[in-house]
Design an enzyme around this catalytic site. Structure first.
Site, PDB file in Angstrom:
ATOM      1  N   HIS A  15       5.712  -2.748  -4.328  1.00 57.05           N
ATOM      2  CA  HIS A  15       5.665  -2.629  -5.790  1.00 57.05           C
ATOM      3  C   HIS A  15       4.311  -2.064  -6.178  1.00 57.05           C
ATOM      4  O   HIS A  15       3.482  -1.796  -5.303  1.00 57.05           O
ATOM      5  CB  HIS A  15       5.974  -3.966  -6.471  1.00 57.05           C
ATOM      6  CG  HIS A  15       4.980  -5.057  -6.214  1.00 57.05           C
ATOM      7  ND1 HIS A  15       4.690  -5.515  -4.949  1.00 57.05           N
ATOM      8  CD2 HIS A  15       4.196  -5.788  -7.052  1.00 57.05           C
ATOM      9  CE1 HIS A  15       3.790  -6.480  -5.024  1.00 57.05           C
ATOM     10  NE2 HIS A  15       3.466  -6.656  -6.299  1.00 57.05           N
ATOM     11  N   HIS A  66       1.734  -3.157  -8.153  1.00 56.12           N
ATOM     12  CA  HIS A  66       0.527  -3.908  -8.495  1.00 56.12           C
ATOM     13  C   HIS A  66      -0.613  -3.417  -7.606  1.00 56.12           C
ATOM     14  O   HIS A  66      -0.417  -3.133  -6.421  1.00 56.12           O
ATOM     15  CB  HIS A  66       0.753  -5.415  -8.318  1.00 56.12           C
ATOM     16  CG  HIS A  66       1.633  -5.994  -9.386  1.00 56.12           C
ATOM     17  ND1 HIS A  66       2.305  -7.186  -9.251  1.00 56.12           N
ATOM     18  CD2 HIS A  66       1.947  -5.517 -10.619  1.00 56.12           C
ATOM     19  CE1 HIS A  66       2.997  -7.423 -10.366  1.00 56.12           C
ATOM     20  NE2 HIS A  66       2.795  -6.420 -11.197  1.00 56.12           N
ATOM     21  N   ASP A  85      -3.063  -4.529  -5.989  1.00 58.90           N
ATOM     22  CA  ASP A  85      -3.445  -5.094  -4.677  1.00 58.90           C
ATOM     23  C   ASP A  85      -2.562  -4.564  -3.545  1.00 58.90           C
ATOM     24  O   ASP A  85      -2.872  -4.779  -2.375  1.00 58.90           O
ATOM     25  CB  ASP A  85      -3.445  -6.642  -4.701  1.00 58.90           C
ATOM     26  CG  ASP A  85      -2.135  -7.263  -5.162  1.00 58.90           C
ATOM     27  OD1 ASP A  85      -1.473  -6.695  -6.054  1.00 58.90           O
ATOM     28  OD2 ASP A  85      -1.759  -8.329  -4.625  1.00 58.90           O
ATOM     29  N   HIS A  94      10.085 -10.176  -9.285  1.00 56.80           N
ATOM     30  CA  HIS A  94       8.649 -10.126  -9.534  1.00 56.80           C
ATOM     31  C   HIS A  94       8.444  -9.392 -10.844  1.00 56.80           C
ATOM     32  O   HIS A  94       9.413  -9.004 -11.504  1.00 56.80           O
ATOM     33  CB  HIS A  94       7.959  -9.449  -8.336  1.00 56.80           C
ATOM     34  CG  HIS A  94       6.483  -9.632  -8.296  1.00 56.80           C
ATOM     35  ND1 HIS A  94       5.877 -10.855  -8.392  1.00 56.80           N
ATOM     36  CD2 HIS A  94       5.464  -8.725  -8.151  1.00 56.80           C
ATOM     37  CE1 HIS A  94       4.557 -10.691  -8.317  1.00 56.80           C
ATOM     38  NE2 HIS A  94       4.274  -9.402  -8.180  1.00 56.80           N
ATOM     39  N   ASP A 124       5.914  -9.220  -2.998  1.00 57.65           N
ATOM     40  CA  ASP A 124       5.679 -10.341  -3.917  1.00 57.65           C
ATOM     41  C   ASP A 124       7.004 -10.722  -4.576  1.00 57.65           C
ATOM     42  O   ASP A 124       7.715  -9.864  -5.096  1.00 57.65           O
ATOM     43  CB  ASP A 124       4.702  -9.932  -5.027  1.00 57.65           C
ATOM     44  CG  ASP A 124       3.288  -9.723  -4.502  1.00 57.65           C
ATOM     45  OD1 ASP A 124       3.096  -9.770  -3.279  1.00 57.65           O
ATOM     46  OD2 ASP A 124       2.388  -9.494  -5.338  1.00 57.65           O
ATOM     47  N   HIS A 141       0.186 -13.170   1.958  1.00 58.77           N
ATOM     48  CA  HIS A 141      -0.196 -13.020   0.544  1.00 58.77           C
ATOM     49  C   HIS A 141      -0.770 -14.339   0.032  1.00 58.77           C
ATOM     50  O   HIS A 141      -0.433 -14.822  -1.051  1.00 58.77           O
ATOM     51  CB  HIS A 141       1.026 -12.582  -0.279  1.00 58.77           C
ATOM     52  CG  HIS A 141       0.678 -11.937  -1.597  1.00 58.77           C
ATOM     53  ND1 HIS A 141       0.571 -12.644  -2.760  1.00 58.77           N
ATOM     54  CD2 HIS A 141       0.417 -10.661  -1.945  1.00 58.77           C
ATOM     55  CE1 HIS A 141       0.269 -11.826  -3.771  1.00 58.77           C
ATOM     56  NE2 HIS A 141       0.170 -10.606  -3.287  1.00 58.77           N
TER      57      HIS A 141
HETATM   58 ZN   LIG Z   1       0.350  -8.976  -4.683  1.00 57.11          ZN
HETATM   59 ZN   LIG Z   2       2.543  -8.365  -7.383  1.00 52.37          ZN
END
Ligand SMILES: [Zn+2]
Ligand SMILES: [Zn+2]
Length: 323
Positions: free
Chosen positions: A61, A63, A65, A137, A203, A261
Site C-alpha cells: 500500500h 503509506h 513507511d 487498512h 498492514d 511491522h
Molecule cells: Zn506500515
Molecule cells: Zn499502513
C-alpha cells in the site's frame, strides 16, 4: 529449489535502532522479489545480502513507511548499470505516485515498468504466481499470496522395473503420462504434490480475506503492530495485535506464522509470547533473519537467525558515475 524469505526491515511506521522499515525479500531459484521498500531498504540490503538485481517489486500500500526507499533504489540500479528490466507492482495509485517522483529516478535505461494491480489480478512467473488480495487498512491495501505450481507425483522407478519397464526413455514416457508395455502411469506415479505457498498481509486489521488467501500456507507473514493491551489503538488505525494475528494463523491453518511491522514501543519477546499463547508456531524475525521453506515432504519452514558474513550474494558491479 530454494525458497526463502529474508526480512530486510521488520519495524512498523518508524524505524528503531534494531529494526528498519518494512521490506521483505523472497528468493526462489533465480527470482529475487521485494515486497515493500521502506526508507533505508537499500542500506539494509547492502549491509546484509547485497543490493541484488531484483526481478520484481510489489508494494502492499502507499503509506510512506512502505515505499519511501523506492525512488532512491530505482536510481541506484541505474547508477550500477543494471540491465535486467524491472517491474514495480502495487495497488491502484502506485503508478500515479511514482510518476510524481519521476524527477528523482528519471527514465532508467534498464526498462522500468509500473503496474497498478486489481485484487485477484495474478502475476505469473516461471513456476509460481503472485496474487494480490484486498485487506482491511486505510486506503487501497493488498496482501499477496505467492503460490508455486503443483509438482508431478513421485515416480516409483523400482516398481516400474518390477512391472517390466526398461529404465531409460520409457521411464520418461510414464512420467509424462503415457502408458508403456501395459503399465499405466497411475500405477507408478504418485499423486500430484502441491507447491509451496507464502502469504504476506502488509498492514491490515484482522480480516477473513487473509484467512481465505492464507489457507494452508506454509508461511503467513502477518503484521502485529500492537500488543493486546493496545487493541483499541489497533482497531482505530486498522492494524492488528499479536493475538489477532495468531488467531488468523489458527483459522487459516498455516504451518508457520511470522509476525512483523512491530511498533517500537514493544520488544519482540512480548509480541512473540502473546502470539504463541494462541498459535505456538509463531516466530518474530529480527532484521536480516531468514525463513527457509523446504518442500513439505522435507520438513517445515524454519527461522534462521542472521549471522554476519553468511548467505551474502555476489556483489553487483561498482557504481560508474557519481550522483
Ligand atoms: Zn506500515
Ligand atoms: Zn499502513
Amino acid at each position: 529449489m530454494e525458497l526463502s524469505l529474508f526480512f530486510a526491515g521488520t519495524a512498523g511506521s518508524v524505524p528503531s535502532a534494531g529494526r528498519g522499515l518494512p521490506a521483505l525479500l523472497i528468493r526462489r531459484g533465480g527470482d529475487r522479489i521485494l515486497f515493500d521498500c521502506g526508507e533505508g531498504t537499500q542500506r539494509q540490503l547492502v549491509r546484509s545480502v547485497g543490493l541484488l538485481d531484483l526481478t520484481d517489486i510489489f508494494l502492499t500500500h502507499l503509506h510512506a513507511d512502505h515505499w519511501l526507499g523506492l525512488p532512491g533504489m530505482l536510481k541506484s540500479f541505474e547508477l550500477r548499470d543494471r540491465e535486467r528490466p524491472l517491474t514495480v507492482h502495487g495497488p491502484p495509485g502506485t503508478s500515479a505516485l511514482l510518476e510524481r517522483l519521476r524527477p528523482v529516478f528519471g527514465r532508467p535505461r534498464y526498462g522500468l515498468t509500473i503496474v497498478d494491480l486489481e485484487p485477484s489480478e495474478t502475476v505469473l512467473r516461471d513456476g509460481f504466481e503472485i496474487e494480490p488480495f484486498a485487506v482491511r487498512h486505510r486506503g487501497p491495501a493488498f496482501g499477496y499470496a505467492l503460490t508455486e505450481q503443483a509438482r508431478p507425483g513421485r515416480f516409483d522407478a523400482e516398481l516400474a522395473e518390477r512391472l517390466g519397464v526398461t529404465p531409460g526413455p520409457d521411464f520418461g514416457r510414464l512420467q509424462r503420462g503415457e502408458s508403456v508395455a501395459g503399465v499405466s502411469p497411475d500405477e507408478v506415479v504418485g499423486e500430484t504434490r502441491r507447491g509451496r505457498k507464502i502469504v504476506l498481509t502488509g498492514d491490515t486489521a484482522p480480516t477473513d480475506a487473509v484467512v481465505v488467501a492464507a489457507y494452508g500456507a506454509d508461511v503467513l507473514v502477518h503484521e502485529a503492530t500492537f500488543a493486546h493491551e493496545d487493541a483499541d489503538r489497533a482497531a482505530q488505525t486498522l492494524h492488528s495485535t499479536a493475538r489477532q494475528a495468531a488467531q488468523v494463523a489458527v483459522d487459516a491453518e498455516v504451518r508457520l506464522l511470522a509476525v512483523t511491522h512491530l511498533s517500537s514501543r514493544y520488544c519482540g519477546g512480548a509480541i512473540r509470547d502473546e502470539a504463541r499463547e494462541i498459535f505456538p508456531e509463531t516466530v518474530v524475525p529480527r532484521d536480516f533473519d531468514t525463513i527457509d521453506v523446504p518442500f513439505p515432504e522435507r520438513g517445515g519452514p524454519e527461522l534462521l537467525r542472521w549471522e554476519p558474513g553468511r548467505r551474502r550474494e555476489p556483489v553487483p558491479p561498482p557504481v560508474q558515475s557519481p550522483a
